[in-house]
Design a protein around this motif. Structure first.
Motif, mmCIF file in Angstrom:
data_model
loop_
_atom_site.group_PDB
_atom_site.id
_atom_site.type_symbol
_atom_site.label_atom_id
_atom_site.label_comp_id
_atom_site.label_asym_id
_atom_site.label_seq_id
_atom_site.Cartn_x
_atom_site.Cartn_y
_atom_site.Cartn_z
ATOM 1 N N UNK A 9 0.858 -1.358 -0.240
ATOM 2 C CA UNK A 9 0.401 0.014 0.316
ATOM 3 C C UNK A 9 0.938 1.108 -0.029
ATOM 4 N N UNK A 10 1.819 1.491 0.344
ATOM 5 C CA UNK A 10 3.182 2.241 -0.353
ATOM 6 C C UNK A 10 3.577 2.568 1.331
ATOM 7 N N UNK A 11 3.789 3.765 1.316
ATOM 8 C CA UNK A 11 3.827 4.688 2.618
ATOM 9 C C UNK A 11 2.865 4.464 3.232
ATOM 10 N N UNK A 12 2.667 4.465 5.244
ATOM 11 C CA UNK A 12 1.788 4.454 6.277
ATOM 12 C C UNK A 12 0.822 5.862 6.287
ATOM 13 N N UNK A 13 -0.414 6.462 6.370
ATOM 14 C CA UNK A 13 -1.138 7.010 6.703
ATOM 15 C C UNK A 13 -0.070 8.539 7.035
ATOM 16 N N UNK A 14 0.347 9.275 7.253
ATOM 17 C CA UNK A 14 0.953 10.369 8.337
ATOM 18 C C UNK A 14 0.150 11.580 8.465
ATOM 19 N N UNK A 15 -1.337 11.667 7.537
ATOM 20 C CA UNK A 15 -2.062 13.113 8.328
ATOM 21 C C UNK A 15 -2.541 12.471 9.227
ATOM 22 N N UNK A 16 -3.076 10.830 10.289
ATOM 23 C CA UNK A 16 -3.688 10.922 11.571
ATOM 24 C C UNK A 16 -2.544 11.581 12.748
ATOM 25 N N UNK A 17 -1.848 10.976 12.334
ATOM 26 C CA UNK A 17 -0.467 11.608 12.927
ATOM 27 C C UNK A 17 -0.287 13.233 12.757
#
Lengths: 93, 271
Positions: A9-17
């Motif tokens: 899936x590519x990189x882990x989502x950083x927006x939630x962080x």
């Protein structure tokens, strides 16, 4: 599992962080800004009222707020010079 | 009734000047008379973005200090006859602006224009506080990025405490304008989403301006993006925002680039 997700899936989502960091930070900053403004207003007004009757050193008026979980304590500490009381008594007689 | 709007953000480089020019031009295109004021004393740029940099003779400071009349300092846009610019000074420092001077200038402008847009400098110092001081409404420009959102929160606090309206116990109506938004990245969880930003800042949304090459193209040639390429995605976003400012109900969408198939394929490969 996380590694697999990263692989496919590519990189882990950083927006939630980002969102969580902001929420925590702003909750803290808003509280502090609001409190310091309120205390400054209280200090100025208390100083004004007391100064009408007693000569005060503005630096000797301390207003503090201790925030507790259920109640908060507003502490007002005013140092009054001793000479004042005598002059007040003279004025009263 | 003239309306005074401040375009502000706290953080620099998020698109205040671009947005002021684009919104001012879009408002003027609806037939309203509009003046945009540059409050960034010492670092003026609204004149450049609007393509009027060679026509500046007098500026806001000259008017505040009584060196020039307001009429001498106002520059009429070459494309729209009801759009005017009041430039900032390039040489003076920001202390040359006084609260009383700004009050007089804005009161005077209110008798001549329908809309007064104040382009705020970055930061929270004198220039920024004076730009918001007499505002009826505020547009907070925010990028979907943590430092911009934090600074916007700070500015919102100042709008609620340091403006004349706030001191009178009235409200400065606030609008959030999200710029440089990339819907695809937000969908992939790589960028704060509109919902994230709205939840954190709790301010009504005025518009979503997508990240676009058209913005730079427009400033390169000194033309508000709403005039330079009216059909472009950012221009449509700004035009929608203006319609909302004027009280229309416009459904909130992120305008997308209109691209051909080849364009899409090439771009995907490049990215």
């Amino acid at each position: 599992m996380m590694n697999l997700m990263r692989l496919f899936g590519g990189r882990a989502a950083s927006a939630p962080v980002a969102r969580e960091r902001l929420q925590i930070l702003l909750a803290h900053e808003r509280g502090r800004n609001g409190a310091s403004d309120l205390l400054e207003v209280l200090r100025a007004e208390i100083l004004g009222v007391v100064s009408k009757h007693i000569d005060l050193d503005p630096d000797k008026v301390v207003v503090r707020m201790d925030r507790g979980k259920f109640v908060s304590m507003l502490e007002v500490d005013i140092e009054v010079p001793n000479g004042v009381q005598r002059s007040m008594m003279v004025a009263a007689t | 009734m003239a309306k005074v709007l401040v375009v502000t953000s706290g953080k620099g480089g998020v698109g205040k000047t671009t947005s002021t020019a684009a919104l001012g031009a879009a408002l003027a295109q609806t037939g309203q008379s509009v003046v945009v004021i540059d409050f960034d004393v010492g670092l003026r740029n609204l004149d450049l973005v609007m393509g009027a940099e060679r026509r500046v003779v007098f500026d806001l400071i000259n008017v505040v200090q009584g060196v020039a009349k307001l009429q001498q300092a106002l520059i009429r846009d070459k494309r729209l006859e009801n759009l005017w610019l009041l430039p900032a000074s390039q040489t003076r420092d920001k202390d040359a602006l006084t609260e009383e001077g700004v009050r007089r200038v804005i009161a005077d402008l209110k008798t001549k224009f329908d809309w007064i847009l104040c382009d705020s400098p970055a930061g929270i110092e004198r220039g920024a506080t004076l730009a918001m001081r007499y505002a009826d409404e505020a547009i907070i420009v925010t990028n979907p990025e943590v430092s911009s959102v934090r600074d916007s929160d700070r500015i919102i606090g100042m709008l609620d405490s340091k403006t004349v309206r706030a001191e009178r116990g009235e409200r400065v109506e606030k609008h959030l304008l999200v710029t440089r938004y990339d819907a695809a990245r937000a969908a992939r969880g790589e960028m704060l989403s509109i919902d994230d930003i709205l939840e954190i800042l709790a301010t009504p949304l005025l518009g979503i301006v997508p990240e676009s090459q058209d913005v730079l193209k427009a400033s390169n040639v000194g033309c508000p993006v709403t005039l330079n390429n009216t059909g472009s995605a950012p221009a449509r976003a700004y035009i929608d925002a203006v319609r909302r400012l004027m009280g229309e109900t416009v459904s909130m969408t992120v305008p997308v680039e209109r691209k051909g198939l080849m364009d899409r394929l090439l771009r995907r490969r490049a990215a």
